[in-house]
Design a protein around this motif. Structure first.
Motif, PDB file in Angstrom:
ATOM      1  N   ALA A 129      95.671 -75.341 -52.530  1.00  0.00           N
ATOM      2  CA  ALA A 129      96.757 -74.367 -52.666  1.00  0.00           C
ATOM      3  C   ALA A 129      97.505 -74.132 -51.358  1.00  0.00           C
ATOM      4  O   ALA A 129      98.565 -73.495 -51.353  1.00  0.00           O
ATOM      5  CB  ALA A 129      96.204 -73.045 -53.187  1.00  0.00           C
ATOM      6  N   ALA A 130      97.001 -74.644 -50.241  1.00  0.00           N
ATOM      7  CA  ALA A 130      97.595 -74.386 -48.931  1.00  0.00           C
ATOM      8  C   ALA A 130      98.787 -75.305 -48.681  1.00  0.00           C
ATOM      9  O   ALA A 130      98.662 -76.530 -48.734  1.00  0.00           O
ATOM     10  CB  ALA A 130      96.544 -74.574 -47.836  1.00  0.00           C
ATOM     11  N   VAL A 131      99.950 -74.716 -48.404  1.00  0.00           N
ATOM     12  CA  VAL A 131     101.175 -75.474 -48.126  1.00  0.00           C
ATOM     13  C   VAL A 131     101.323 -75.629 -46.617  1.00  0.00           C
ATOM     14  O   VAL A 131     101.171 -74.671 -45.856  1.00  0.00           O
ATOM     15  CB  VAL A 131     102.407 -74.763 -48.705  1.00  0.00           C
ATOM     16  N   VAL A 132     101.643 -76.849 -46.181  1.00  0.00           N
ATOM     17  CA  VAL A 132     101.723 -77.136 -44.753  1.00  0.00           C
ATOM     18  C   VAL A 132     103.151 -77.399 -44.303  1.00  0.00           C
ATOM     19  O   VAL A 132     103.637 -76.833 -43.338  1.00  0.00           O
ATOM     20  CB  VAL A 132     100.839 -78.361 -44.398  1.00  0.00           C
ATOM     21  N   LEU A 133     103.848 -78.264 -45.012  1.00  0.00           N
ATOM     22  CA  LEU A 133     105.163 -78.720 -44.572  1.00  0.00           C
ATOM     23  C   LEU A 133     106.022 -78.964 -45.801  1.00  0.00           C
ATOM     24  O   LEU A 133     105.652 -79.751 -46.676  1.00  0.00           O
ATOM     25  CB  LEU A 133     105.004 -80.016 -43.763  1.00  0.00           C
ATOM     26  N   ASP A 134     107.151 -78.276 -45.884  1.00  0.00           N
ATOM     27  CA  ASP A 134     108.022 -78.406 -47.054  1.00  0.00           C
ATOM     28  C   ASP A 134     107.201 -78.126 -48.315  1.00  0.00           C
ATOM     29  O   ASP A 134     106.692 -77.043 -48.492  1.00  0.00           O
ATOM     30  CB  ASP A 134     108.666 -79.803 -47.108  1.00  0.00           C
ATOM     31  N   THR A 135     107.036 -79.156 -49.126  1.00  0.00           N
ATOM     32  CA  THR A 135     106.236 -79.009 -50.347  1.00  0.00           C
ATOM     33  C   THR A 135     104.887 -79.700 -50.226  1.00  0.00           C
ATOM     34  O   THR A 135     104.180 -79.860 -51.224  1.00  0.00           O
ATOM     35  CB  THR A 135     107.001 -79.604 -51.544  1.00  0.00           C
ATOM     36  N   LEU A 136     104.546 -80.127 -49.027  1.00  0.00           N
ATOM     37  CA  LEU A 136     103.306 -80.872 -48.830  1.00  0.00           C
ATOM     38  C   LEU A 136     102.124 -79.927 -48.729  1.00  0.00           C
ATOM     39  O   LEU A 136     102.127 -78.983 -47.932  1.00  0.00           O
ATOM     40  CB  LEU A 136     103.393 -81.735 -47.567  1.00  0.00           C
ATOM     41  N   HIS A 137     101.098 -80.196 -49.524  1.00  0.00           N
ATOM     42  CA  HIS A 137      99.891 -79.382 -49.556  1.00  0.00           C
ATOM     43  C   HIS A 137      98.740 -80.093 -48.854  1.00  0.00           C
ATOM     44  O   HIS A 137      98.741 -81.321 -48.695  1.00  0.00           O
ATOM     45  CB  HIS A 137      99.469 -79.114 -51.007  1.00  0.00           C
ATOM     46  N   VAL A 138      97.736 -79.321 -48.486  1.00  0.00           N
ATOM     47  CA  VAL A 138      96.475 -79.896 -48.021  1.00  0.00           C
ATOM     48  C   VAL A 138      95.836 -80.647 -49.185  1.00  0.00           C
ATOM     49  O   VAL A 138      95.924 -80.226 -50.336  1.00  0.00           O
ATOM     50  CB  VAL A 138      95.523 -78.789 -47.517  1.00  0.00           C
ATOM     51  N   ASN A 139      95.208 -81.777 -48.879  1.00  0.00           N
ATOM     52  CA  ASN A 139      94.464 -82.536 -49.888  1.00  0.00           C
ATOM     53  C   ASN A 139      93.018 -82.050 -49.867  1.00  0.00           C
ATOM     54  O   ASN A 139      92.225 -82.438 -49.014  1.00  0.00           O
ATOM     55  CB  ASN A 139      94.531 -84.038 -49.579  1.00  0.00           C
ATOM     56  N   GLY A 140      92.686 -81.168 -50.812  1.00  0.00           N
ATOM     57  CA  GLY A 140      91.361 -80.550 -50.820  1.00  0.00           C
ATOM     58  C   GLY A 140      90.229 -81.520 -51.000  1.00  0.00           C
ATOM     59  O   GLY A 140      89.115 -81.284 -50.497  1.00  0.00           O
ATOM     60  N   LYS A 141      90.468 -82.626 -51.690  1.00  0.00           N
ATOM     61  CA  LYS A 141      89.404 -83.622 -51.881  1.00  0.00           C
ATOM     62  C   LYS A 141      89.181 -84.437 -50.618  1.00  0.00           C
ATOM     63  O   LYS A 141      88.040 -84.725 -50.254  1.00  0.00           O
ATOM     64  CB  LYS A 141      89.752 -84.534 -53.058  1.00  0.00           C
ATOM     65  N   LEU A 142      90.272 -84.829 -49.958  1.00  0.00           N
ATOM     66  CA  LEU A 142      90.146 -85.602 -48.726  1.00  0.00           C
ATOM     67  C   LEU A 142      89.461 -84.799 -47.633  1.00  0.00           C
ATOM     68  O   LEU A 142      88.673 -85.332 -46.850  1.00  0.00           O
ATOM     69  CB  LEU A 142      91.529 -86.059 -48.247  1.00  0.00           C
ATOM     70  N   ALA A 154     102.436 -83.899 -38.551  1.00  0.00           N
ATOM     71  CA  ALA A 154     101.807 -83.065 -39.576  1.00  0.00           C
ATOM     72  C   ALA A 154     101.780 -83.786 -40.918  1.00  0.00           C
ATOM     73  O   ALA A 154     100.770 -83.768 -41.632  1.00  0.00           O
ATOM     74  CB  ALA A 154     102.555 -81.738 -39.699  1.00  0.00           C
ATOM     75  N   ALA A 155     102.892 -84.448 -41.269  1.00  0.00           N
ATOM     76  CA  ALA A 155     102.958 -85.178 -42.541  1.00  0.00           C
ATOM     77  C   ALA A 155     101.985 -86.349 -42.550  1.00  0.00           C
ATOM     78  O   ALA A 155     101.312 -86.615 -43.551  1.00  0.00           O
ATOM     79  CB  ALA A 155     104.386 -85.664 -42.788  1.00  0.00           C
ATOM     80  N   ASN A 156     101.893 -87.053 -41.434  1.00  0.00           N
ATOM     81  CA  ASN A 156     100.975 -88.187 -41.348  1.00  0.00           C
ATOM     82  C   ASN A 156      99.527 -87.736 -41.454  1.00  0.00           C
ATOM     83  O   ASN A 156      98.710 -88.361 -42.143  1.00  0.00           O
ATOM     84  CB  ASN A 156     101.191 -88.935 -40.031  1.00  0.00           C
TER      85      ASN A 156
END
Length: 668
Positions: free
Chosen positions: A549-562, A619-621
């Motif tokens: 549920a955590a948003v980092v950049l624009d619409t990019l979220h944290v990948n909880g599984k990764l 951040a996106a990478n």
């Protein structure tokens, strides 16, 4: 911080660490309620005034310590390069540094150091010989390869070293860059094509031909990316464990016959191998047969060029930087001295590490660290015994695993000697390859030998820490044993919210979604009851959802599984560090220092460890490639699970950070 586990007003890297204010209100934003945004409250002043150095892509506690370490290494290397009478560590380190700092010689050499490698590719007339050449180059220290091959313990027969075969063959940091058509991915792919064109052009290839090569290479790498497993899929240790005899695995292969592959790589005949992704190797073998030989030759030449580019003349170095900055957003190239210091630390780290320890490390820190590790180990044991969701049967095995953890602190008991490695003042690329060739042969030499559980997997100045599931070991190199993680002069709240939470983090990795699948001796086997495993998975799923549920950049979220393993480790590390802290005199008295209670200082220490800024491209990478969550969420989400955090700052229902009790996750 993980397996080999993981941020002061500055306009340029500058460090004066003598007088430390451990919790500095100037770095905070006291206008923000801690219950609304604890990260901003703890770090807002720092975030507002900090300027990203032009040579950096992210900047924070870790990066500042790394910067300080590199300044120390610079001094050591400059001294070693100038000395007349030198020890072997000084000779190797100093001459390596001199070879990299001699820019005039490097300009004169151009790409001469790799001409013979490129000519060898031109002479190839069939795919089998091309694969054999590529494997030979890897054996000789060139960083090339369509797949990975290395020696490690057999995860299910841990007293034996085996050859492990894995994925490879692509340049971009993650397969998604090839497969997605969002603007970021397209821009990165275009940067790769420009990089390919530039490198070939610098060797005399016409721009028109270089453009054709770039198209072919990108198509080939895209085809390879499509057959790779994702990073999330590769987190499953059971999925990565596929054991074959070489002949059995080779039965479905036409080009990559394992006996021939091993012969080309200088690996003795093997009874078994471990393949992390059989489908990748099978599909790669098909591509080797179906794609034109010329395309593969172009790809291998590009691998030679890109692996050597950072160590050639400035045209190559700048081409490499232009490509890298498309991914990271970095504004200015890292100074030559700093690139060389990092290179030497990564190539002959035990030589440079000896110089570093002798000059900069306090021996008493090692003993203090061991005391804290042992204290936290007992605290973790107490917490396991109190778990309500785990059966006594599984608890007994969990405790056995916990108490079996081996601790490696500061620096190795025995330094690597790099026998036979020749380091010259006049041949940078040869130095790089000679060190790489030694590391390759050192790794291969483990076959048939007793397991070495004492080997350090970091250089001494490294600012990091790790847990190794196959050996059940934790490692804390000397580089991280500094403020804001650790300081002899700091109160316990600061040290426990810093380095002790890191210790707990690494211990918890032994019980995260991956680590829990290995037992006390490191063997990959299921030691859980089914009911306990099911309960753990439910808890892990709840953690995944919080980070998703955590948003980092624009619409990019944290990948909880990764990021699940790191997030679980943060949850466990912070919780057990707090419990251990409450056993100290300061923790028991909750004394006030500089206006903050002991509990508040503990959580503020945790938050300031994670202060940091990052360029948008970086951040996106990182969201695609890094198993760690972004820094602000590492500071925010773990405390949200703890009632002690709410109590410390008077956080109540209605505050933005309030998490209902039934939504808080307690695993370890």
């Amino acid at each position: 911080m993980k397996k080999l586990l993981s941020l002061l007003l500055v306009s340029a890297p500058a460090f004066v660490m003598a007088q430390v204010k451990y919790i500095d209100k100037a770095n905070m934003d006291l206008s923000v309620k801690p219950g609304d945004n604890f990260y901003q409250y703890a770090n807002g002043g720092w975030l507002k005034t900090t300027v990203m150095p032009g040579t950096k892509t992210r900047w924070g506690s870790f990066d500042m310590l790394r910067e300080e370490a590199s300044q120390h290494l610079k001094l050591l290397l400059e001294e070693a390069a100038k000395k007349k009478t030198r020890t072997r560590p000084e000779q190797m380190s100093g001459d390596f540094y001199a070879s990299g700092m001699d820019s005039l010689r490097l300009e004169k050499q151009g790409y001469t150091p790799i001409k013979k490698d490129l000519a060898a590719v031109d002479a190839i007339t069939n795919i089998n010989d091309l694969v054999a050449l590529q494997l030979k180059l890897r054996k000789e220290g060139a960083a090339v390869g369509l797949f990975s091959a290395f020696v490690n313990q057999d995860a299910k027969d841990i007293n034996v070293y085996r050859v492990n075969i894995g994925q490879g063959g692509t340049t971009l940091p993650d397969r998604d860059y090839y497969l997605k058509d969002d603007p970021r991915s397209v821009a990165v792919r275009n940067a790769l094509k420009n990089y390919i064109v530039k490198l070939f052009s610098l060797t005399g290839t016409s721009e028109a031909n270089a453009a054709v090569y770039a198209d072919n290479i990108l198509k080939a790498e895209t085809a390879i990316a499509k057959i790779q497993l994702s990073r999330v899929e590769m987190r499953d240790p059971q999925k990565r464990y596929n054991k074959f005899t070489p002949d059995e695995f080779s039965a479905k292969l036409n080009v990559l016959k394992m006996p021939a592959v091993f012969a080309a790589m200088g690996i003795p005949a093997q009874d078994y191998i471990i393949v992390s992704s059989p489908s990748f190797i099978y599909s790669l073998d098909g591509l080797l047969s179906s794609m034109p030989l010329d395309t593969w030759k172009q790809l291998v030449k590009f691998e030679i060029l890109k692996s050597a580019a950072p160590y050639l003349s400035n045209d190559f170095v700048n081409a490499n930087f232009d490509y890298q900055k498309a991914i990271s957003g970095q504004k200015e190239i890292t100074p030559r001295w700093q690139r060389m210091a990092s290179l030497i630390d990564g190539s002959i780290g035990d030589m440079l590490g000896q110089l570093y320890v002798n000059r900069y490390f306090k021996p008493e820190a090692k003993q203090r660290m061991l005391e804290m590790v042992n204290n936290l180990q007992q605290t973790f044991a107490d917490r396991i015994k109190r778990l309500s969701w785990m059966s006594e049967e599984t608890k007994t095995k969990a405790l056995a695993k916990l108490m079996a953890i081996t601790k490696k602190i500061a620096y190795p008991d025995k330094w690597k000697e790099y026998e036979g490695v020749v380091i010259s003042k006049t041949a940078l690329l040869d130095n790089v390859r000679n060190a790489s060739k030694w590391a390759y042969n050192y790794n291969i030499s483990k076959l048939g030998q007793p397991i070495n559980r004492n080997e350090f997997n970091y250089s001494t100045p490294t600012v990091n820490a790790s847990y190794n599931p196959i050996q059940n070991t934790i490692t804390f190199p000397a580089g991280i044993l500094q403020f804001p993680f650790f300081d002899f002069g700091a109160d316990d709240a600061v040290n426990y919210g810093g380095i002790v939470a890191v210790i707990g983090h690494e211990m918890t990795h032994g019980f995260d979604d991956q680590g829990r699948q290995s037992d006390a001796d490191g063997s990959l086997r299921d030691w859980w009851t089914k009911d306990d495993a099911d309960k753990f998975k439910l808890l892990a799923d709840a953690v995944t959802k919080q980070y998703d549920a955590a948003v980092v950049l624009d619409t990019l979220h944290v990948n909880g599984k990764l990021t699940l393993g790191e997030n679980l480790a943060d949850f466990g590390g912070l919780s057990m560090a707090y419990e251990a802290f409450k056993k100290t005199p300061q923790g028991k008295n909750n004394t006030v220092i500089d206006g903050f209670t002991a509990d508040q200082r503990f959580f503020l220490s945790w938050a300031q460890v994670w202060r940091g800024i990052a360029l948008p491209e970086t951040a996106a990478n990182l969201l695609l490639t890094d198993p760690h969550s972004p820094a602000q969420y590492r500071a925010l989400i773990p405390p949200q699970q703890m009632q002690e955090f709410y109590d410390a700052f008077g956080i109540k229902e209605g505050d933005k950070m309030w998490l209902p009790v039934d939504k808080r996750v307690h695993v370890w």
